[in-house]
Design an enzyme around this catalytic site. Structure first.
Site, PDB file in Angstrom:
ATOM      1  CG  ASN A 114      20.267  42.248  44.647  1.00  0.00           C
ATOM      2  OD1 ASN A 114      20.192  42.168  43.475  1.00  0.00           O
ATOM      3  ND2 ASN A 114      19.439  41.817  45.570  1.00  0.00           N
ATOM      4  CG  PHE A 118      15.187  40.468  36.672  1.00  0.00           C
ATOM      5  CD1 PHE A 118      15.271  40.062  38.051  1.00  0.00           C
ATOM      6  CD2 PHE A 118      13.916  41.136  36.059  1.00  0.00           C
ATOM      7  CE1 PHE A 118      14.023  40.396  38.934  1.00  0.00           C
ATOM      8  CE2 PHE A 118      12.766  41.271  37.056  1.00  0.00           C
ATOM      9  CZ  PHE A 118      13.119  41.184  38.246  1.00  0.00           C
ATOM     10  CB  SER A 182      13.243  43.102  41.325  1.00  0.00           C
ATOM     11  OG  SER A 182      13.077  41.898  41.634  1.00  0.00           O
ATOM     12  CG  ASN A 184      18.058  45.759  41.567  1.00  0.00           C
ATOM     13  OD1 ASN A 184      18.553  46.800  42.032  1.00  0.00           O
ATOM     14  ND2 ASN A 184      18.162  44.742  42.278  1.00  0.00           N
ATOM     15  CB  THR A 185      13.987  45.287  36.113  1.00  0.00           C
ATOM     16  OG1 THR A 185      14.633  44.402  36.303  1.00  0.00           O
ATOM     17  CG2 THR A 185      13.408  45.661  34.833  1.00  0.00           C
ATOM     18  CE  LYS A 220      10.168  38.236  46.129  1.00  0.00           C
ATOM     19  NZ  LYS A 220      11.406  37.072  45.875  1.00  0.00           N
ATOM     20  CG  ASN A 249      11.587  41.630  45.373  1.00  0.00           C
ATOM     21  OD1 ASN A 249      12.696  41.409  45.478  1.00  0.00           O
ATOM     22  ND2 ASN A 249      10.913  41.158  44.247  1.00  0.00           N
TER      23      ASN A 249
HETATM   24  C1  LIG Z   1      21.421  38.312  45.376  1.00  0.00           C
HETATM   25  C2  LIG Z   1      19.935  38.339  45.487  1.00  0.00           C
HETATM   26  C3  LIG Z   1      19.160  38.153  44.140  1.00  0.00           C
HETATM   27  C4  LIG Z   1      17.675  38.011  44.295  1.00  0.00           C
HETATM   28  N1  LIG Z   1      17.101  37.851  43.155  1.00  0.00           N
HETATM   29  C5  LIG Z   1      15.916  37.799  43.020  1.00  0.00           C
HETATM   30  C6  LIG Z   1      15.158  37.437  41.852  1.00  0.00           C
HETATM   31  O1  LIG Z   1      15.909  37.256  40.772  1.00  0.00           O
HETATM   32  N2  LIG Z   1      13.857  37.586  41.895  1.00  0.00           N
HETATM   33  C7  LIG Z   1      12.954  37.928  43.157  1.00  0.00           C
HETATM   34  O2  LIG Z   1      11.724  37.625  43.045  1.00  0.00           O
HETATM   35  N3  LIG Z   1      13.796  38.168  44.201  1.00  0.00           N
HETATM   36  C8  LIG Z   1      14.916  37.981  44.267  1.00  0.00           C
HETATM   37  N4  LIG Z   1      15.674  38.348  45.393  1.00  0.00           N
HETATM   38  C9  LIG Z   1      14.929  38.708  46.618  1.00  0.00           C
HETATM   39  C10 LIG Z   1      14.544  37.689  47.239  1.00  0.00           C
HETATM   40  O3  LIG Z   1      13.966  36.438  46.788  1.00  0.00           O
HETATM   41  C11 LIG Z   1      13.851  38.029  48.723  1.00  0.00           C
HETATM   42  O4  LIG Z   1      12.683  38.206  48.621  1.00  0.00           O
HETATM   43  C12 LIG Z   1      14.632  38.993  49.537  1.00  0.00           C
HETATM   44  O5  LIG Z   1      16.073  38.926  49.364  1.00  0.00           O
HETATM   45  C13 LIG Z   1      14.199  39.000  50.944  1.00  0.00           C
HETATM   46  O6  LIG Z   1      14.693  37.847  51.458  1.00  0.00           O
HETATM   47  P1  LIG Z   1      15.975  37.836  52.574  1.00  0.00           P
HETATM   48  O7  LIG Z   1      16.143  38.982  53.547  1.00  0.00           O
HETATM   49  O8  LIG Z   1      15.857  36.367  53.053  1.00  0.00           O
HETATM   50  O9  LIG Z   1      17.307  37.651  51.579  1.00  0.00           O
HETATM   51  C14 LIG Z   1      17.152  38.373  45.373  1.00  0.00           C
HETATM   52  C15 LIG Z   1      17.678  38.651  46.604  1.00  0.00           C
HETATM   53  C16 LIG Z   1      19.241  38.515  46.519  1.00  0.00           C
HETATM   54  C17 LIG Z   1      19.832  38.678  47.921  1.00  0.00           C
END
Ligand SMILES: Cc1cc2nc3c(=O)[nH]c(=O)nc-3n(C[C@H](O)[C@H](O)[C@H](O)COP(=O)(O)O)c2cc1C
Length: 346
Positions: A114, A118, A182, A184-185, A220, A249
């Protein structure tokens, strides 16, 4: 039941539809979603109740940031059986995020990429939504609020921008996660240095320490940090008064996925992340000792990963991909497996 339909839609639209259903679904029925016909109600084994950061969690399995960025369906997640909910990332300013499409499924790899950037309603709107939940005493599980830097804020104003978000949201949270990882910022992950972590946590601590009951803060981190750099950031966060870390993350390392990702940018989540998001908190635990809270997240795809949740270094294991990947039965499946896995370990 809904998964085949959801998988026909673009990944983000599927997620939005899931969220809409979650918002509209009566919470009295939500707890039935994870079960087959005739099965007993979700009963959370009492031995899974845990007290961390001075907060009571009915079980240690939570919803991670990104699933419910704007806190639209918190009561639904608790009805599904989750023991806590981390909403966000919320930024001080409302922002649209990156152009679509910005979420991509990699089904062969059990992964997602992704680059959402944000998108969120902003601290004011989300705060109003949570105030309503608090007024109705609707939350029975701890609520974490994950805050990030507004894209419009200059790098030099990052600490002040985090502080603004905290001022609006901190008091409404049971704990606050400071997201500096993250991908993407632009520039956000550059905040993962000792000096920046210190400056940002100090800035958030000022209003936090004015509260009658200061909230536990967590930082995080990204899985792509070298062990030594992650440890240095973690130590800076703890020295500045944080209760712990969320690890991890999404990753910018796509080398473990088989799909052609050459044209893609963003953060990788899902199965390929499991190994690193398990090893890194293990390393931090070994170095930092038992005191800091470590919330581990990354790559949990089925209940078979329950034993991994009990390895040293994991206090609270949230799930993040939401209904798109895992289905509503995962929390219940994991909750069922945890006591047996724990007994086997003892
Ligand atoms: C579509 C999507 C959006 C996410 N948005 C955020 C976010 O806004 N803030 C954040 O700290 N992590 C965000 N994450 C990261 C997740 O909280 C997590 O740390 C990461 O996806 C690893 O976990 P997973 O493998 O179980 O998805 C996002 C992940 C995905 C897939």
């Amino acid at each position: 039941m809904l998964r085949p339909l959801l998988f026909r839609l673009d990944a983000e639209r599927a997620h939005q539809l899931g969220l809409l259903l979650a918002r509209l679904w009566p919470t009295s029925l939500a707890s039935r979603l994870g079960r087959g016909v005739g099965e007993a109600d979700i009963t959370c084994p009492p031995e899974l109740a845990t007290r961390v950061m001075g907060l009571d969690f009915p079980n240690p399995l939570g919803v991670a940031a990104g699933v419910d960025k704007d806190a639209q369906a918190a009561t639904f997640w608790q009805a599904l059986g989750f023991g806590f909910v981390e909403v966000g990332t919320v930024t001080a300013l409302r922002q649209p995020g990156n152009p679509r499409p910005r979420v991509f499924r990699l089904p062969r790899d059990g992964a997602l990429i992704n680059r959402m950037g944000f998108p969120n309603d902003g601290a004011d709107v989300v705060a109003t939504r949570i105030e309503r939940l608090r007024q109705h005493d609707a939350l029975r599980v701890p609520l974490g609020i994950n805050i990030g830097k507004s894209k419009a804020a200059a790098a030099a104003d990052a600490a002040a921008d985090y502080r603004r978000s905290f001022e609006r949201l901190g008091e409404l949270a049971d704990f606050v996660v400071v997201n500096i990882s993250s991908p993407n910022t632009p520039g956000l992950r550059d905040l993962q240095t000792v000096d920046q972590v210190q400056a940002i946590v100090d800035a958030v601590q000022q209003p936090n320490q004015q509260l009658e009951q200061p909230r536990p803060l967590l930082v995080k981190l990204a899985p792509d940090l070298a062990d030594a750099d992650a440890l240095a950031c973690a130590q800076a966060a703890l020295t500045a008064g944080c209760a712990g870390l969320v690890v991890s993350n999404t990753s910018v390392d796509f080398s473990a996925v088989s799909a052609d990702t050459q044209q893609m940018s963003g953060g990788l989540s899902g199965a390929p992340l499991f190994a690193r998001s398990t090893a890194l908190p293990g390393h931090l635990r070994a170095e930092l000792g038992p005191a800091p809270v470590l919330i581990r997240v990354g790559g949990d795809m089925d209940a078979a990963s329950a034993p991994a949740h009990l390895a040293p270094g994991r206090d609270l294991p949230p799930l993040s991909p939401g209904p798109v990947h895992v289905g509503a039965s995962l929390p219940e499946g994991l909750l069922r497996e945890l006591p047996a896995a724990r007994a086997a370990r003892a």
